[in-house]
Every structure is written in C-alpha cells, then in structure tokens.
Design an enzyme around this catalytic site. Sequence first.
Site, PDB file in Angstrom:
ATOM      1  N   ASP A 760       0.844  -1.196   0.000  1.00 13.46           N
ATOM      2  CA  ASP A 760       0.000   0.000   0.000  1.00 13.46           C
ATOM      3  C   ASP A 760       0.883   1.251   0.000  1.00 13.46           C
ATOM      4  O   ASP A 760       1.884   1.310   0.713  1.00 13.46           O
ATOM      5  CB  ASP A 760      -0.869  -0.025   1.259  1.00 13.46           C
ATOM      6  CG  ASP A 760      -2.096   0.863   1.121  1.00 13.46           C
ATOM      7  OD1 ASP A 760      -2.016   1.858   0.383  1.00 13.46           O
ATOM      8  OD2 ASP A 760      -3.114   0.557   1.766  1.00 13.46           O
ATOM      9  N   HIS A 762      -0.484   4.449   0.319  1.00 14.38           N
ATOM     10  CA  HIS A 762      -1.241   5.613   0.799  1.00 14.38           C
ATOM     11  C   HIS A 762      -0.757   6.045   2.177  1.00 14.38           C
ATOM     12  O   HIS A 762      -0.671   5.238   3.085  1.00 14.38           O
ATOM     13  CB  HIS A 762      -2.722   5.274   0.845  1.00 14.38           C
ATOM     14  CG  HIS A 762      -3.238   4.857  -0.486  1.00 14.38           C
ATOM     15  ND1 HIS A 762      -3.229   3.546  -0.898  1.00 14.38           N
ATOM     16  CD2 HIS A 762      -3.713   5.576  -1.514  1.00 14.38           C
ATOM     17  CE1 HIS A 762      -3.708   3.482  -2.123  1.00 14.38           C
ATOM     18  NE2 HIS A 762      -4.009   4.695  -2.528  1.00 14.38           N
ATOM     19  N   SER A 813      -4.600  -4.478   2.272  1.00  4.20           N
ATOM     20  CA  SER A 813      -3.877  -4.070   3.471  1.00  4.20           C
ATOM     21  C   SER A 813      -4.458  -4.719   4.725  1.00  4.20           C
ATOM     22  O   SER A 813      -3.760  -4.894   5.724  1.00  4.20           O
ATOM     23  CB  SER A 813      -3.914  -2.548   3.619  1.00  4.20           C
ATOM     24  OG  SER A 813      -3.249  -1.959   2.533  1.00  4.20           O
TER      25      SER A 813
END
Length: 919
Positions: A760, A762, A813
């Site tokens: 991930d 982000h 995630s």
Amino acid sequence: MQTKTIQQLVRERILVLDGAMGTMIQQYNLSEADFRGTRFKDAKGQLKGNNDLLCLTRPEVIEDIHRKYLEAGADIIETNTFNATSVSMADYHVEAYCREINLAAVRLARRIADEFTAMNPEKPRFVAGSVGPTNKTCSMSPDVNNPAFRALTFDELQAAYCEQMEALLEGGVDTLLIETIFDTLNAKAAIRAAELSMEKTGRKVPLMLSVTVSDVGGRTLSGQTLDAFLASVEHADIFSIGLNCSFGARQLKPFLERLAARAPYYISAYPNAGLPNTLGQYDQTPEDMAAEVKEYIDEGLVNIIGGCCGTTEKYIAKYQDLIRGVQPRVPVQPHKYMWLSGLELLEVSPEINFVNVGERCNVAGSRKFLRLINEKKYEEALSIARKQVEDGALILDINMDDGLLDAVEEMTTFLNLVASEPEIARVPLMIDSSKWDVIRAGLKCVQGKCIVNSISLKEGEDVFMAHAREVKELGAAVIVMAFDEKGQADTFSRKIEVCERAYHILVDKVGFNPHDIIFDPNVLAVATGIEEHNNYAVDFIQATGWIRKHLPGAHVSGGVSNLSFSFRGNNYIREAMHAVFLYHAIQQGMDMGIVNPATSVLYTDIPQDILERIEDVVLNRRPDAAERLIETAERLKREKEGTDSQEGHEAQLLWRKDTTVEERLQYALVKGLSDYLEEDLQEALSRYPNAVSIIEGPLMAGMNHVGDLFGSGKMFLPQVVKTARTMKKAVAILQPYIEAEKQEGARSAGKVLVATVKGDVHDIGKNIVSVVMACNNYEIIDLGVMVPAEKIVETAIREKVDIVGLSGLITPSLEEMVHVVTELQRAGLDIPVMIGGATTSKLHTALKIAPVYHAPVVYMKDASQNALVAAKLLNAEQRPAFVEALNEEYQALRDKNKQKVVKTVSLEEAKKNKLNLWD
Ligand code: THG
C-alpha cells in the site's frame, strides 16, 4: 486437426476467462511449509503469500485450480505469474527464480489447457501469460518529502518485464495479458517489453490490456481518466482492452461503457465478486454476480468475460448459460484525430480550432525559468507551469537545453515534479530538446501521451527514421521541423519540399500515424532590417495552407514568439504581431502554436492604425513596413510606459478576499496551494490559543473536507497527495511554535512507530496521525509506505517503541495488517497496536487482527483519537480498564459474527507455533 485461433474465435462468440487465482489458493489453506517445499526450506524471510512460487513448490495445487476453471468452461486460463517479476519477487528475496517460475507456470497451464483442447477440439483452450503491475510505481514518488523521487525507473521495469515475458513466450503462452494496470507508465514499460520479447523470441501473440480503476471517478491510481489512458497506449498493437478488479460488476459498468464506446479493440471485463465487506471479503454469490454480468452481455459491452478477487470456478461456471447463442460485440472504429493526454485526454478535433502550447517552461525562452532551474527553485518553476495551465494552455512545452545545465537530469526532475502536481499534469506535455537523450529520458518519465519537439531531416534519413521509430515505440506524437541536410527551409518551396519528403518517410516507411505528425515550417523573425527576412511570415502561412491540403492528417505548429524578436522590450507590439500572425495562419489551417498563454491582445482589439502597420510587416505589404512599425512601437512605448499586462493575477487572488482565515486555510489545503500559508498561519496564530489548536482545528477540518471530496469522487488521488504535502508544509511552519509552547523540559510522552503496510502506498492518514501525535509530545518514527512486516518488527524492537501504528487504504492491506500483527506476536512483543485507514474497520480489527495478538490492538476511527487512546494505553493506571472495555467490545462483536472469527491466541501458544514453523 487444426483448431481455431483466439483471433478467429473472438469474432464468433464471447470468450470466457478464468476467475481469481488468489481466492482459489486460499481455499487450500497452505502453510508456510507448503509455500517453501523442500527447495526453499531454508530461504530467509516469509514465503507464505508468494503465490507464484507455488508453481515450483506445489504445482499440483495450481494444476488443480486450472483444471477447475477449465471444467467450469473457461476458454482462457491465466498463468500463475501475476507477481513473477524480479521487482515484485525481491520482496521475498527470490528474484533469482523469476525465469524458472514463469517457465514452470506456462508449462503447467499449457499442458492442462492442451489436454482439454484434445478432448474437445471444437472448444480450444488458451493460455494467457499473466503480467501484473508489480508493487512499485514509475510515475509516483513513495516519499512524501521528495516528489521527484522514483523507486523504479522505466528502464529497470522494462528489463524486469522482458525477463518475465521472454520466459512466458518461450513457454508457449497464446497471449500476454498485462493486467490490473494502475500506473500507465508501468503499463507502457510492459508494452515495450512485450514488443521486445516478441521480437526476441520470434513469437508474436495478441496483447491484452486490463486496467483497474481506483476511485469512484473512474481514474487509475496514477490519476488518469480511462480516455487519457487509451491515448497513452494507442501506439501499441492491442488485441483487447478492459477492466478488472476495482469494484463489482455493477459498479464497474459505467466505466466499462465509456471504455467500450471509445476503444477500437475487443473489450474484456473481469470484475470482483461485488464490493468487499468490512472484513475485506467478497460475499456476492455466483448467481448475483452472473445477474450483473448478464447486463454486460445483453448490452453488447464485452467480448471476453471473467472474474477477479473473490471469484472461483462456481462463478465462472455460471457464464456458459449467459453467452450461449449471443453474437459478440464488434469493436468501434478507430478515431480520426490526434489524441494526446496528461491525466486527461486532449482530442485535437476540428472543434478545437487552435491548440495553444505554453512556451514559458523553457530555459532558453525565459530568463526567469532559467534562473529558477539554476537555483533549483523547483516550487516556483512549477508555479510557472501552473500559471500557464490556469491561463488556458492546453499543452506545456518543457525545454532544459542550456550549456550549463545537465539537461537530462533537469528534464527528469522537472517532469517527475510535474507528475505530482495534478493541476499541471492534467495537460499533455511537449518535450522540447535538440538532444535526443533528453527527449528519450523525458518520454520515459511521463505516463501521458506527449509530443516530441522535435525531429528533422537535418542529419539525414537514417537518423530521422531511427528517431521517428523511437517516438512511435514510446508512444508520442511528433513535431517535424522543416530542416533537411541542406539546412533550415526558409522559403515556401523549400518548406513544402522538406515537409512532403518527411511525411512520406514517416507514413510509408516508418508506419507513423499521420494524425500524430505536426509540421513546424519555421516561424522566423521578421522586420529584422534584412530584406531576405521580409517574406518569412508569408512563406510560413502559405506553407501551412499547402501542408493542410496535401499532407492529410498532419497538423501545423510553430514557435510564434520567434516572429517578433526584433521588438524585444515592447510586449504590446510583440503580442499584437502574434495575434495578427495567428489570425492569418489559423485561417490557412495552423492548428497548434507555442505561445505565451497569458497574452491578452486580440486581433480585434488592435487599433486600426497599428493593425495596418503590423499587417504590412507580417504580410510583407510594403518595403518600408519594418521602419514604419518601429516608429509606431517607439511612440507606443513612450505612451504606455509602465502599464504592462498584469490583470490575470488579480482574478486568481479572489479566494483571499472577504474570507475567514479558516476558509482560506481550507481552500489552500484542498487546492494544495502553499503560497499564502505563512501569511494565513500567522493570522491564525494571533487568533487561536496555540499552534496545536490550529492543527487540530482548521487544518484537521480541511483534511476531513478533502477526505469527503475524495470519498465522493470529487477529488482524485494525486490531488489528495498534493493536499497532504500542503498539510505537511503548514505543520512545518507551525513546528517552531509548537516547540516553543512545549513546557520547559517536557518529556517525550512515548515513542510511536507508524507505517503504511506492505502493498500500500497511501500515507495521508498516517501522516496526519504523525503530526497530531507529535504535537502531543509523542516521538514519531515514520517508516513510510510499503513497509514489510519484518522491518516493522525489527524497528519496534531496536527502537523500543511504545506503540505501533499501522495504516492502509486498500483492501489487501487488511490481510497484511493481520500478517504484521502475527509477526509482532511471533517476535514475543507486547507493544499495543493502533489500526487506521479507509478500509479498516472495528469489526475487522475485532475479528481478524486482535485475536492473533495478545497485546491490545485498537481500531482508530480518525486521527483525532490517537493521542487520547495512546495516553490511556501508556498509563499504567488507566490501561487495565481501557483494555478490559476494549476486549469486551471486541468479544461482543465476535459473538455476533461467530462463523467469521479466527481463533484467538495466547503468547505461549504463539511461541509454540513459532517452534513448529521454523524448526
Ligand atoms: N518551434 C518548435 N519549438 C520551439 C520553437 C519553434 N521551441 C522554442 C521556441 N521556438 C518557442 N518558445 C519560445 C519561448 C520564448 C520566446 C520565444 C520562443 C521568447 N522569450 C522572451 C525573449 O526571448 O524575448 C523571453 C523573455 C523572458 O526572459 O521572459 O520570446 O519555433 N517546434
């Protein structure tokens, strides 16, 4: 007997692709030991989760899965190679085995597919080589503090893909399927690798592309619309294009409709089994999914249909009834215009009668831009780019050719920076250099479809063709300057002679799309005092008319500001000359021009007397035209001293008038503007009790607003990332005040490790948490994004942290967080964990994460809670009651959702597990 090829079959009926590989593998409940087999018994790190490795260690499982899909009626099965590139395999330290994995994967799939074909030659089965996006992106920075950084370059990725694809082709795949595309630059590297691998192995197979959209606005993770994506890949020889993953079939439908309406290829779709629930699981039934897919088929949207996350052979089996007797869709006709793209598409159709290209990001054409690049003031250099887009530039020209600059490096840096500015990256770029390596480097940084500025016959046909081929391979349009071996074409007859010759070489010998050719018949300075220059503008304008008439499809452009070099220092006359020149050239079909987009002079605004003198010059109407214009220019200059065009700027500042400081801060955050932060924060500091309250008040409110806009599809990811950068800057400005406000000798409240989990990228939520916690005296160790579990565990131990915070935005995630927490348990740690991020939920935390760890795992709804909860966790008196209440709450949730619960573990049990697994 000769069976039909996939190209023949796709014209006869809808083809069925298989379903998810990962979902099927999960059903076998394989352990770490299964993934390792005997061969990787002693390999370091964890191998569980490396699905592609099973091609070597548990081939019978993969074979079984292929068989199930073929029995369910799949016409095409995908090799189990989604992650089998050295880039992705490096995560598991097994990158050395990529070639072997790919070869083994194809052999497996090939053998079983052939077995089924032999049983029923009427229904031949095909093997698609699965090529995933890898775990890295070429067009985004994983480092918030350095937007120009890239974890992976185009060339590195292309090499990794070549290794994979050569093996897939040698092994005998029927097609290559570049799938789950989330970054178009990655996809372009894959496309190039596919072409090279096909050449090298001598096996040309159909190329299939499949994109995944990441937000409800239908953009890719790297921010492109699907229209823009189509422009970026149109240089490739594409068999099919489509969508996979992303959403369920229903949610995917509007995007598929858009794609199918514009893409002149066969269309594929393999959606997930609905939307994930709060636990990240897909629970749509095969019947429900089939009902949604039926709409695709009834409406003639697809040629190839399959399944992604959450689908199994039961879902795929449902498709046979749906496709029976259905006539397949016929692809739409190719478009007839030049397509360019940034994050958005620019279709150069007759409706846009003129495309203005911003000239100001040119070190040779702007003293200011040169100074900013020299001084590495990239922020300000970017604002020149942004201003041009705001002023209406549809394309930006970028030029770094200066003797004292490393042009390759500056071009790369600047283009990487532009990529992280969504307001700029919206538009296509024109990469301007006289050095070929600068152009090549530029093209390898940009996901959109660019224009190369320029190529010419100056060095002869061979170099010209070599450059043109490279432009085509890298997917760009091209400006051809009217130059040849004899030099610059300066008369009408020379201009058309060179352009005609270049056109035929490009179209007939190189196979260039005529719509992607832009001729530049050389805008040269007039009114220079040299008589031979007087007809330059007339020659350009006439050549424009000829080119548009005789070289079908091709466009005409020019560097308009060159025309008026003689009038440097008199901007009004210069701009008026440009307006006059364009007025006449556009009538002849000039449809593009490199200009200063801020120009405010219109042809119709020019007073009659001045217009007459300018037209005398531009149209070469009298021998003394230049002298007379110089006279006029001098008069005007005296009259107009000091009143140069300044407006534009005023309008931009409207958002600052009659607004509260909260509104201005919110606007700055949403737009990602940092120019006025200092000023506004100073004002806020005078109104708020302290710096921390500004962060927790208006700045957090702004970020929440951004979250809402993102959630509702009104912002897309690169914009949100920019917002986060602005937030960081705001916090940096406040930092000294926060330090000063801290009581003398205030102790650290505790050490907190924060990380976005592996898989991930982000980090916005995580960064906000870091800021808020830091404001509350916590010491933050931020490990960044894509952090592997081992690194989290190792850092937690080494740094003796008090709390571990895990963040993630995407569904996978959730799974990774369970893994990280399992590893914390395995390491015998006792550190509380905080969980946060868009797909995380209290339910998932209670059911899946908390049970694998004996220490507290707390779900955090938003960043405002972290400091409070941390205080409770780290206070010996408050902790027991807090943990007890938490456990009760989690237990209640588990009781309500019994069948989904995983077994809870104690520390002792975990230690036992550890022994079993590793000894
Ligand atoms: N054809 C193509 N590409 C080109 C050109 C062309 N690229 C470069 C150039 N010509 C077009 N760009 C510019 C940019 C700026 C100016 C002229 C052409 C210009 N600049 C002011 C000057 O020199 O007076 C700069 C003033 C300042 O420093 O701000 O005029 O023909 N394919």
